[in-house]
Design an enzyme around this catalytic site. Sequence first.
Site, short mmCIF file in Angstrom:
data_model
loop_
_atom_site.label_atom_id
_atom_site.label_comp_id
_atom_site.label_asym_id
_atom_site.label_seq_id
_atom_site.Cartn_x
_atom_site.Cartn_y
_atom_site.Cartn_z
N CYS A 101 0.79 -1.12 0.18
CA CYS A 101 -0.06 -0.04 0.09
C CYS A 101 0.86 1.22 -0.02
O CYS A 101 0.62 2.18 -0.52
CB CYS A 101 -0.93 -0.01 1.10
N ALA A 102 2.03 1.07 0.61
CA ALA A 102 2.73 2.39 0.62
C ALA A 102 3.96 2.06 -0.58
O ALA A 102 3.99 3.35 -1.09
CB ALA A 102 3.70 2.52 1.94
#
Length: 211
Positions: A101-102
């Site tokens: 996600c990052a």
Amino acid sequence: MIDHQVGLMQFLNSADPMLMKNNILGHAKTAKAFDIPVIMGTSWPQGPNGPTMPELKAIFPDVEVIDRPFVNFWNDDASRKAVEATGREKLVISGLATEVCAAFPAISALRDGYEVYVVIDASADFNPLITQVTATRLAAAGAIVTTWVAVLAELAGNTQVNGHHIGKLLSEHMGQYQAAMNNFLGTATHADEVRQAVGLNGHPPIPMAGE
């Protein structure tokens, strides 16, 4: 702030849950304190990932959370256009999980010419090894891997101007600093002056969440 969702908070245990929660909230409040545009997104919120942390919604009640079908935030038109609409060329990214996600949008944004900071301690993974490997990958790709306190300090710049942000946010979300501040406020000659400048009150001098 990508995919800080209640379901993910339960099983991404590379960091102590309360430490991770405080890091995420400290990171969020730093953005709010310095009036930085915030974009929040979720993936599969109707599934086990769950909705965005309610604490984040309380901090940013006017920010619409973007639900997306794509794994990579950057591949979602609405999410990417929200970033572009800010007009910013420097991005500060955090997300659960760090490895997906990052990292995925951070690397994609780097390829598109953005300067990217990844707040590694406002993110988490299934185990610490994954975070370590992901941090190495991000640094090799050109991202600046950092922490929420470092972001706070860099934005603050001058303690005479922004010391109240440093004192308040560290007192609220960094346990060691809270202990030191409480000791200072209980004993120091200039305690009242600092208490007033930082905006702390109550008993103990630093109020707990919700007080």
